[in-house]
Design an enzyme around this catalytic site. Structure first.
Site, PDB file in Angstrom:
ATOM      1  CB  CYS A   1     -28.323  -8.116 -66.991  1.00 23.21           C
ATOM      2  SG  CYS A   1     -26.930  -8.845 -67.868  1.00 23.21           S
TER       3      CYS A   1
ATOM      4  CG  HIS B   1     -28.809  -6.491 -72.494  1.00 19.36           C
ATOM      5  ND1 HIS B   1     -29.145  -5.659 -71.447  1.00 19.36           N
ATOM      6  CD2 HIS B   1     -28.313  -7.630 -71.929  1.00 19.36           C
ATOM      7  CE1 HIS B   1     -28.885  -6.282 -70.303  1.00 19.36           C
ATOM      8  NE2 HIS B   1     -28.368  -7.464 -70.562  1.00 19.36           N
TER       9      HIS B   1
ATOM     10  CB  CYS C   1     -31.742 -13.607 -66.885  1.00 22.06           C
ATOM     11  SG  CYS C   1     -31.083 -13.132 -68.504  1.00 22.06           S
TER      12      CYS C   1
ATOM     13  N   GLY D   1     -26.332 -12.230 -65.254  1.00 22.73           N
ATOM     14  CA  GLY D   1     -25.154 -13.064 -65.343  1.00 22.73           C
ATOM     15  C   GLY D   1     -24.602 -13.403 -63.969  1.00 22.73           C
TER      16      GLY D   1
END
Length: 402
Positions: free
Chosen positions: A97, A357, A387, A389
């Site tokens: 991300c 996203h 953030c 993953g």
């Protein structure tokens, strides 16, 4: 010499930033590959910069799910199809991300090391094109009466197999740790939709979005983000059932949307800005990427933002605009609590709960938005973060050059 000292002595500027509208899952951009989306935003960024493609020395793009048929060649194809010289190398990167942010950071590092003067960078993703996979069929014939087993590659990408945990459960873990209620999550999600609706109504995205023509039953022009639901009411959100656990906080309405899109930026050294007559929009001030506990991966932006501020000798109160990628409402609220700020000051034009996203694109989208929003509002500093993953966080601080 430390990176921060290099950034102060060899300044890195963003001279253009453009993005596509973001498409909904299975929506209008479904048949436009991640590569094609990136070519579209990249050509727009090159035009906006007022630069000839032959002056671009390098191409760096973030892409996570690798859904396009030419995904292995993605950054290279983006460069070549955008007119970048054959001699300019290309790199496709994956920090999940945070990939869109990481592409900007990698581009900055190349410029700081004097390996490049002008870099085309960004992030792109078409999640709608995520295929089903049959892993054993190449070497093992299905047994009589048994069909092949199909694997949903999209669901696999959204699950951390190292801890055997879907991303939604990591958000539930943060809600437990920070005492975040379902009401707080739904209210945050509603604010994201309202913020996007207000920004869109007032044409705040006009300078960053490059409309794209797509062929459905007939050619249409897509010029607006498709995923947002501006008419959402709190009752709509509270009526949704939790997805990952009984009495949980994460629902389809307060989590980021699965979507498609791309964002591209042109970065240049101070010398290139002068020699090529470019107009800086923003300066790269500092950045940070960190590792955190995978089961609470969503808290990553807290340390990344704090590190970025410390490296630049700045305080959070110096940041006029603060963007935290809205993977989940509970995760975003947890980050706000971890930073000691009111969640309402985050993402004033809406975030990923509204826009969606597209994994590899979001960091580049946030950076692009901050560049234009600082100019529009005449603000000095901004910070964007996400953030990641698997348990990471990433952040970047920008300064308005206008």
């Amino acid at each position: 010499m430390h990176t921060q000292k290099l950034l102060e002595s060899r300044k890195v500027f963003i001279v253009a930033a453009k993005r596509t509208p973001f498409g909904a899952f299975g929506g209008k951009l479904t048949n436009v590959s991640a590569t094609q989306l990136a070519v579209h935003s990249s050509r727009a960024a090159i035009t906006a910069a007022g630069i000839q493609p032959q002056h671009i020395n390098s191409v760096i793009f973030g892409n996570v799910a690798q859904t396009s048929g030419d995904a292995a060649y993605l950054a290279r194809h983006v460069g070549l199809k955008s007119g970048v010289p054959i001699s300019a190398p290309a790199l496709t990167i994956n920090r999940l991300c945070g990939s869109g942010f990481q592409a900007v950071i990698n581009a900055s590092q190349e410029i700081l090391l004097d390996e490049s003067s002008v870099v085309l960078c960004g992030g792109t993703e078409n999640m709608s094109q995520a295929p089903y996979a049959v892993r054993s069929i190449r070497f093992e014939n299905p047994k009589l009466g048994k069909g092949p087993v199909f694997e949903d590659t999209l669901w696999q990408a959204l699950t951390d197999s190292h801890i055997n945990t879907p991303m939604g459960i990591t958000a539930e873990n943060l809600a437990d740790q920070y005492g975040i209620t379902r009401q707080e999550c739904d209210e945050f999600a509603l604010q994201s939709q309202k913020n996007w609706a207000n920004a869109n109504a007032n044409k705040h995205f006009a300078s960053e979005i490059e409309p794209i023509e797509v062929k459905l039953k007939k050619p249409i022009i897509v010029d607006t983000d498709e995923h947002p639901r501006p008419d959402t009411k709190i009752e709509d959100l509270t009526s949704l059932k939790p997805v990952f656990k009984e009495n949980g906080r994460v629902t389809a309405g307060n989590a980021s949307g699965i979507s498609d899109g791309s964002a591209s930026l042109i970065l240049a050294s101070g010398e290139a800005v002068k020699n090529l007559g470019l107009k800086p929009l923003a300066r790269i001030v500092s950045w940070s990427y960190v590792g955190v506990e995978p089961s609470i991966m969503g808290i990553g932006p807290v340390q990344a933002i704090q590190n970025s501020l410390n490296r630049a000798s700045l305080k959070l109160s110096d940041m006029d605009l603060i963007e935290v990628n809205e993977a989940f409402a509970s995760q975003s609220v947890a980050v706000a609590k971890g930073l000691g700020i009111d969640p309402k000051i985050l993402n004033r034009s809406g975030g990923a709960i509204a826009l969606g996203h597209p994994l590899g694109a979001s960091g580049a989208r946030i950076t692009t938005h901050l560049v234009h929003e600082m100019k529009r509002t005449n603000k000095k500093y901004s910070v964007g973060s996400a953030c990641i993953g698997g348990g990471q966080g990433i952040a970047i601080i920008l300064e308005n050059s206008n």
